[in-house]
Design an enzyme around this catalytic site. Structure first.
Site, PDB file in Angstrom:
ATOM      1  N   ASN A 152       6.514   0.920  -4.440  1.00 43.23           N
ATOM      2  CA  ASN A 152       5.218   1.548  -4.160  1.00 43.23           C
ATOM      3  C   ASN A 152       5.000   2.751  -5.081  1.00 43.23           C
ATOM      4  O   ASN A 152       4.200   3.628  -4.790  1.00 43.23           O
ATOM      5  CB  ASN A 152       5.152   2.020  -2.708  1.00 43.23           C
ATOM      6  N   HIS A 199      -1.129  -0.885   9.822  1.00 42.94           N
ATOM      7  CA  HIS A 199       0.320  -0.744   9.654  1.00 42.94           C
ATOM      8  C   HIS A 199       1.050  -0.770  11.002  1.00 42.94           C
ATOM      9  O   HIS A 199       0.514  -0.339  12.025  1.00 42.94           O
ATOM     10  CB  HIS A 199       0.577   0.592   8.949  1.00 42.94           C
ATOM     11  N   GLU A 251      -7.229   1.844   7.477  1.00 39.68           N
ATOM     12  CA  GLU A 251      -6.535   2.326   6.276  1.00 39.68           C
ATOM     13  C   GLU A 251      -7.533   2.319   5.131  1.00 39.68           C
ATOM     14  O   GLU A 251      -8.595   1.703   5.240  1.00 39.68           O
ATOM     15  CB  GLU A 251      -5.343   1.404   5.968  1.00 39.68           C
ATOM     16  N   SER A 282      -1.849  -2.450   2.895  1.00 39.26           N
ATOM     17  CA  SER A 282      -0.578  -2.507   2.180  1.00 39.26           C
ATOM     18  C   SER A 282      -0.161  -3.905   1.762  1.00 39.26           C
ATOM     19  O   SER A 282       0.501  -4.071   0.743  1.00 39.26           O
ATOM     20  CB  SER A 282       0.519  -1.876   3.030  1.00 39.26           C
ATOM     21  N   ASP A 305      -5.649   6.102   7.515  1.00 38.05           N
ATOM     22  CA  ASP A 305      -4.316   6.194   6.933  1.00 38.05           C
ATOM     23  C   ASP A 305      -4.463   5.880   5.439  1.00 38.05           C
ATOM     24  O   ASP A 305      -4.758   4.750   5.059  1.00 38.05           O
ATOM     25  CB  ASP A 305      -3.415   5.169   7.648  1.00 38.05           C
ATOM     26  N   HIS A 326      -1.787   4.149   0.843  1.00 41.69           N
ATOM     27  CA  HIS A 326      -1.830   3.459  -0.453  1.00 41.69           C
ATOM     28  C   HIS A 326      -3.052   3.824  -1.283  1.00 41.69           C
ATOM     29  O   HIS A 326      -3.251   3.283  -2.375  1.00 41.69           O
ATOM     30  CB  HIS A 326      -1.803   1.933  -0.246  1.00 41.69           C
ATOM     31  N   LYS A 353       4.629   6.916  -1.472  1.00 40.12           N
ATOM     32  CA  LYS A 353       4.055   5.916  -2.353  1.00 40.12           C
ATOM     33  C   LYS A 353       3.665   6.570  -3.681  1.00 40.12           C
ATOM     34  O   LYS A 353       4.546   6.872  -4.465  1.00 40.12           O
ATOM     35  CB  LYS A 353       2.900   5.214  -1.641  1.00 40.12           C
TER      36      LYS A 353
HETATM   37  C1  LIG Z   1       4.335   3.141   4.185  1.00 44.25           C
HETATM   38  C2  LIG Z   1       3.241   3.291   5.192  1.00 44.25           C
HETATM   39  C3  LIG Z   1       3.365   4.151   6.278  1.00 44.25           C
HETATM   40  C4  LIG Z   1       4.648   4.844   6.580  1.00 44.25           C
HETATM   41  O1  LIG Z   1       4.845   5.918   5.751  1.00 44.25           O
HETATM   42  P1  LIG Z   1       6.333   6.452   5.514  1.00 44.25           P
HETATM   43  O2  LIG Z   1       6.115   7.809   4.976  1.00 44.25           O
HETATM   44  O3  LIG Z   1       6.981   5.519   4.579  1.00 44.25           O
HETATM   45  O4  LIG Z   1       6.986   6.472   6.870  1.00 44.25           O
HETATM   46  C5  LIG Z   1       2.277   4.325   7.106  1.00 44.25           C
HETATM   47  N1  LIG Z   1       1.126   3.648   6.902  1.00 44.25           N
HETATM   48  C6  LIG Z   1       0.985   2.780   5.891  1.00 44.25           C
HETATM   49  C7  LIG Z   1      -0.299   2.071   5.711  1.00 44.25           C
HETATM   50  C8  LIG Z   1       2.046   2.574   5.013  1.00 44.25           C
HETATM   51  O5  LIG Z   1       1.922   1.687   4.034  1.00 44.25           O
END
Ligand SMILES: *Cc1c(COP(=O)(O)O)cnc(C)c1O
Length: 391
Positions: A50, A136, A182, A186, A211, A214, A241
Site C-alpha cells: 500500500n 473495511h 470510504e 481498498s 475513512d 486509501h 498507506k
Molecule cells: C488499512 C485500512 C484500515 C486500517 O488501518 P491501519 O492503520 O492499518 O490499522 C482502515 N480502513 C481502511 C479502509 C483500510 O484500508
C-alpha cells in the site's frame, strides 16, 4: 489431553485449509518495489503493497526517522492522557488540521483502532449506523457490535442511501444517524461519490464519517476526499498507506475530538505512538504536500496499465493505484498468481471472506517507485496469463 478449545480451533483451521483459504506465513526481506523472499535468487517486483507514494522506503524519510529517534527517543512510554502526548504529537495534530482544514485532531495508534473508537464511543442504543456494503472490516465489525442499529447501503449507491434514510425518518425515531463510507475502496480501487453522499447526509440531518485510508495522499492535490469537494463531519486518515509509516488520526469539530479524548477507550487506554514517529509523520505530510511528482507518476503508470490491459474483462480500470483483476474462483486466482510469480511479479491474492463469494481477485497496486518498464512487464505477464486461460 485436548481441550474443547483445542478441538474448536483444529476444526476451524481444517475448514480454512480445505476451502483453500488458509493464510500462509511469508517472510519478506523488504527493500522497496523489489524484494526478496524464500530461496529465489532474483528479487520479485512488488505490486502488492500500500506504499502508493513510495515513502515507506524513501531515503529522506528514513533519515528523518533516524534523526527523530535520536532527538526524542524510541517510545512514548504512556497513554496520551497520562504523559504520552508530547510536542511532536501536538505539532502533528496541528499540521493535519492546517492541511486538511479541520479545527481539531486526535492521533490513534492505528486506523483499525480509530474506526472502532469513533463508532463505539459516539453511538448508542436507538441510533442508526448506515455503512457502505464494502466498508473495511474494522467499520463493519464495530457496526455489528455497536448497540446502535446497523444498516448497509449498496456499494456507492447514493439513491439506496437516500431511500434508507427516508425510511428511517418516516419511522420518526429520534437518535443519531451516522453514515459511514470510504473515499477509495481498498479491494476495488473505486472512488465513492462522497460529495453527493454528503448532500444526502445534510438532507436528513445525518453525520458523515469518511475513512480516507486509501485516498489521503493520493487523490486530488493529496488531501484525499477533502480535495474532492467533500468535508466529512468525521475524517479518518491512516498513516500505513500513502504516508509509508503507521498510525492514524481522527479529524472533526473541537467538541467531537474533546468528547473522544474523554470517552474513546482505544485512545485513553492505549500507548501513544512514539514521538519520533509523530515527528517523522510531519515530514511525510510535507513530502505529500510538496512532492506532487509522486501523484503525477502514479497517474502516468495508471494510464499505461489501464491502456495495456483494456481488452480484458477481468481487469478493472480504476483511477486509483488499486487495480483489481476479478478472477472468480480460487483455483483460477492461484493459477494466475503463480504464473505471475514465475515472471518475478508479486501481487496480492484476495479471497473470500475479505471479498464477496466468487469474486476472488488479484489486488495489484501501483507505487510511485515503479517505472513504466515495471508496469509494461506486469501488463505483458498478466496478458499472457489471462490469454493462456491457466486453470
Ligand atoms: C488499512 C485500512 C484500515 C486500517 O488501518 P491501519 O492503520 O492499518 O490499522 C482502515 N480502513 C481502511 C479502509 C483500510 O484500508
Amino acid at each position: 489431553m485436548r481441550t474443547q478449545l483445542d478441538n474448536r480451533i483444529r476444526s476451524a483451521l481444517d475448514e480454512r485449509i480445505s476451502a483453500g483459504l488458509y493464510r500462509q506465513k511469508q517472510v519478506f526481506e523488504h527493500s522497496g518495489v523489489r524484494f526478496q523472499t524464500g530461496q529465489v535468487t532474483a528479487p520479485y517486483l512488488n505490486f502488492a503493497s500500500n506504499d502508493y507514494l513510495g515513502l515507506a522506503n524513501d531515503a529522506e524519510l528514513a533519515k528523518s526517522f533516524q534523526r527523530n529517534v535520536e532527538r526524542f527517543g524510541a517510545g512514548s512510554a504512556a497513554s496520551p492522557v497520562v504523559t504520552g502526548h508530547g510536542q511532536p504529537h501536538q505539532e502533528l495534530e496541528d499540521t493535519l488540521c492546517d492541511w486538511l482544514g479541520y479545527p481539531a485532531a486526535l492521533l490513534m495508534s492505528s486506523g483499525f483502532a480509530a474506526n472502532q473508537a469513533v463508532l463505539f464511543s459516539l453511538m448508542q442504543k436507538g441510533d442508526v449506523i448506515v455503512e457502505d456494503k464494502l466498508s473495511h472490516a474494522s467499520l463493519i465489525e464495530a457496526g455489528v457490535l455497536s448497540p446502535a442499529t446497523l444498516k448497509r447501503f449498496k456499494h456507492n449507491s447514493v439513491s439506496h442511501l437516500d431511500s434508507l434514510l427516508s425510511q428511517q425518518s418516516r419511522l420518526e425515531r429520534g437518535g443519531v444517524k451516522l453514515i459511514v463510507t470510504e473515499s477509495v475502496f481498498s479491494m476495488d480501487g473505486d472512488i465513492s461519490p462522497a460529495e453527493a453522499i454528503q448532500q444526502v447526509c445534510t438532507k436528513y440531518d445525518a453525520t458523515l464519517l469518511v475513512d480516507d485510508a486509501h485516498g489521503c495522499g493520493v487523490l486530488g492535490d493529496g488531501r484525499g476526499v477533502v480535495s474532492q469537494g467533500c468535508r466529512p463531519d468525521i475524517l479518518i486518515v491512516t498513516f500505513g498507506k500513502a504516508f509509508g509509516l503507521m498510525g492514524a488520526a481522527i479529524l472533526a469539530s473541537r467538541e467531537i475530538i474533546d468528547y473522544l479524548r474523554q470517552f474513546a477507550r482505544h485512545y485513553v487506554y492505549s500507548t501513544a505512538i512514539p514521538p519520533s514517529l509523530s515527528a517523522t509523520l510531519i515530514d511525510a505530510v510535507s513530502m505529500i504536500r510538496n512532492q506532487s511528482w509522486r501523484r503525477e507518476k502514479l497517474a502516468e503508470l495508471t494510464e499505461c496499465y489501464n491502456r495495456s490491459l483494456s481488452c480484458f474483462d477481468e481487469v478493472i480500470a480504476t483511477d486509483t493505484p488499486i487495480k483489481p483483476v476479478i478472477l472468480g474462483s480460487i483455483s483460477r486466482l492461484n493459477a494466475v498468481s503463480d504464473s505471475l510469480k514465475k515472471s518475478g511479479l508479486w501481487t496480492g491474492s484476495i479471497r473470500p471472506p475479505t471479498v464477496p463469494p466468487n469474486t476472488a481477485r488479484l489486488r495489484i497496486t501501483l507505487s510511485a517507485n515503479h517505472s513504466l518498464d515495471d508496469v509494461r512487464h506486469l501488463s505483458n505477464a498478466l496478458s499472457h496469463a489471462l490469454n493462456e486461460e491457466v486453470v
